[in-house]
Structures are given as structure tokens and as C-alpha cells.
Scaffold this active site. Structure first.
Site, PDB file in Angstrom:
ATOM      1  N   ASN A   1     -31.470  -4.488  38.722  1.00  0.00           N
ATOM      2  CA  ASN A   1     -31.572  -3.382  37.777  1.00  0.00           C
ATOM      3  C   ASN A   1     -32.220  -3.819  36.465  1.00  0.00           C
ATOM      4  O   ASN A   1     -33.052  -3.119  35.889  1.00  0.00           O
ATOM      5  CB  ASN A   1     -30.171  -2.825  37.524  1.00  0.00           C
ATOM      6  CG  ASN A   1     -30.126  -1.775  36.443  1.00  0.00           C
ATOM      7  OD1 ASN A   1     -30.769  -0.739  36.539  1.00  0.00           O
ATOM      8  ND2 ASN A   1     -29.358  -2.051  35.398  1.00  0.00           N
TER       9      ASN A   1
ATOM     10  N   HIS B   1     -29.668 -15.368  35.135  1.00  0.00           N
ATOM     11  CA  HIS B   1     -30.949 -14.764  34.747  1.00  0.00           C
ATOM     12  C   HIS B   1     -31.673 -15.728  33.818  1.00  0.00           C
ATOM     13  O   HIS B   1     -31.090 -16.215  32.838  1.00  0.00           O
ATOM     14  CB  HIS B   1     -30.727 -13.437  34.019  1.00  0.00           C
ATOM     15  CG  HIS B   1     -30.093 -12.380  34.856  1.00  0.00           C
ATOM     16  ND1 HIS B   1     -30.817 -11.477  35.596  1.00  0.00           N
ATOM     17  CD2 HIS B   1     -28.787 -12.096  35.087  1.00  0.00           C
ATOM     18  CE1 HIS B   1     -29.988 -10.667  36.240  1.00  0.00           C
ATOM     19  NE2 HIS B   1     -28.755 -11.028  35.941  1.00  0.00           N
TER      20      HIS B   1
END
Length: 277
Positions: free
Chosen positions: A200, A230
Site C-alpha cells: 500500500n 521498508h
């Protein structure tokens, strides 16, 4: 006499911010709990059905139709319900003059949705706030854009079980991996469309930096990983950016990063705080 700006909670008298949540899952419930004591009044909770709500706020009106927002007149509508809810509730929120906080940023991979919401926001003098979710360094990336960015890359690494139920199952054997495996690489628009839940935030990086078509996203299944990681790297006139965050799961929903709820809390708190960072 200093007056609060329309659509914002004033600090004088600590007037409560009128807040509506779209969705009442783990992220919204966690955010609401952490906002206890803040000058925020949850005036509405929007869901597809009313029978599955867990401990909705006593102050909140339960709604299922976006048109009901007009009578409620929230100042901020915070979405935490999934990709489809952005196109459904965003226009109504903005049309009634509320600012719209987006958590399911993959919805904005649809250029028509993004263009429509931007147009309504401009027409109504409202804002669309893309909260950073599970990411770190988004503010720096967005700031660097002003001077010019050349490249932006975002690497998302998760344990193999986290990719179950996604196209990753057809791209590699998740059960047999013995080392990190890069199973997908594409631009942010394609990645967010094919992996709307697991990637997302690819669109968050894209909209903060060089756009959906120019942002490179790499998805990795790592059998040694114990958390979702991330890493954002960028190069431009400002210099170089290299930011990594490793997220623990949200206790109320292990499939969601805790930072997703914490970032939503910060986005809401920034609407009421005298000092904003």
C-alpha cells in the site's frame, strides 16, 4: 482577536476537533484509544455494516452512507478501511468541507480517483492528507522534491507468510525459500495495484517523490525476517537519502504494522497541537 481557521481546531479554549473515522478496524480503534485526552471528538464512524463494530465511541454516530457526513459536519475524516473506501468516502468528505486523511494510499494508483479527489479538494478549499503509515523519511523525501529528485527506490521486505494470499504465491515458492528472494519489481502504480494491501505504501513514496511511474519498487520475501522492513533510497540535488524502518506488528492485528496506526494518530494530533513537527 485571533480566530481559528475554518476547518481547523483552534487552540484558544482547546475546542475539540470534530473527527469522523471511515472504518473501525484495528488501526482506527488503536488510533482512537491513543487519542484519549486529546481535544478530539469522534463524531462519526462509517462502516459497511453496523453489526460488527467493537466498542464504538459513545460520542459517534454510526453511518453507512457517505451522504450522512453533510449533517454531521466533521472537520476531519480519517480513512482506515481499505482501498475501496477512498473513492467511496473521499468525495463526500471533501464536498462537506472536511479534510480527508488517507491511509489506504494504494487507491490513488487509480489516476481517475486521484484526479477527482484533488479537483474536489481544490474546489472546496479542503486538503487530502496522505499519512505516512508504516514509512519513515517521507517528509524528507517530499522536501527534497522541491530542489529536484533524480531517482527514488523503495524496497519492501517481509517474512514469506506475510506474502500469502498475494500474487507472490505464483511468483515463488514461499514455503521453500532459504534466503531473501526478490520476486517482483515494477513502478509504484503497478505494484500498488497488484499488491494493494502488502505494498500500500508504495504510492506514498511515489506521491512524496517522483511520481507513480518513475518510482521503483522491489518486493522481497525473506525467511530470516521477523518484521516488515521498508528501505527508501533517493538521489537528487539535495544529496542522498537512505532510510530504513523495521516495523513490529500491531497487537490488535498482526498483519498490520503498528506504525500505521501511530502515523494516523500523529496526523490527527497535528490538527490540534500548538507545535507541529
Amino acid at each position: 482577536m485571533t480566530r481559528a481557521k475554518p476547518g481547523r481546531a483552534g487552540t484558544a479554549g482547546r475546542k475539540s476537533l470534530r473527527l469522523a473515522f471511515v472504518g473501525w478496524g484495528a488501526i482506527a480503534r488503536t488510533a482512537a484509544g491513543l487519542l484519549t485526552g486529546a481535544p478530539v471528538e469522534i463524531v462519526a464512524v462509517a462502516t459497511r455494516g453496523r453489526s460488527d463494530l467493537v466498542d464504538p465511541p459513545e460520542t459517534a454516530r454510526l453511518i453507512t452512507d457517505p451522504g450522512e457526513l453533510t449533517d454531521i459536519a466533521p472537520q476531519v475524516v480519517a480513512e482506515a478501511a481499505g482501498r475501496e473506501s477512498v473513492a467511496e468516502w473521499g468525495p463526500a468528505a471533501l464536498e462537506c468541507g472536511a479534510d480527508f486523511i488517507v491511509s489506504s494510499v494504494s487507491a490513488l494508483a487509480d489516476a481517475d480517483v486521484l484526479t477527482s479527489l484533488r479537483s474536489i479538494a481544490i474546489g472546496q478549499g479542503a486538503q487530502i492528507h496522505i499519512q505516512p503509515g508504516a514509512l519513515a523519511g517521507v517528509e524528507a523525501l517530499a522536501a527534497a522534491r522541491s530542489l529536484g529528485l533524480e531517482t527514488v527506490e523503495h524496497r519492501i521486505s517481509k517474512p514469506p507468510p506475510a506474502w500469502l494470499g498475494t500474487p507472490a504465491e505464483t511468483l515463488c515458492n514461499l514455503d521453500k525459500l532459504d534466503k531473501p528472494y526478490e520476486f517482483f519489481s515494477a513502478n509504484a502504480a503497478e505494484t500498488a495495484t497488484k499488491f494493494p494491501k502488502n505494498a500500500n505504501v508504495a504510492m506514498t513514496t511515489a506521491l512524496a517523490g517522483v511520481g507513480p511511474d518513475q518510482t521503483k519498487i522491489t518486493l522481497v520475501a525473506d525467511p530470516a525476517a521477523t518484521a516488515n522492513c521498508h528501505r527508501i533510497t533517493a538521489h537528487g540535488a539535495f544529496g542522498d537519502l537512505d532510510v530504513t524502518i523495521s516495523n513490529n506488528p500491531l497487537p490488535a492485528n498482526p498483519k498490520t504494522s503498528a506504525m500505521a496506526a501511530l502515523s494516523l494518530v500523529r496526523a490527527i494530533q497535528n490538527r490540534t497541537s500548538a507545535i507541529v513537527i
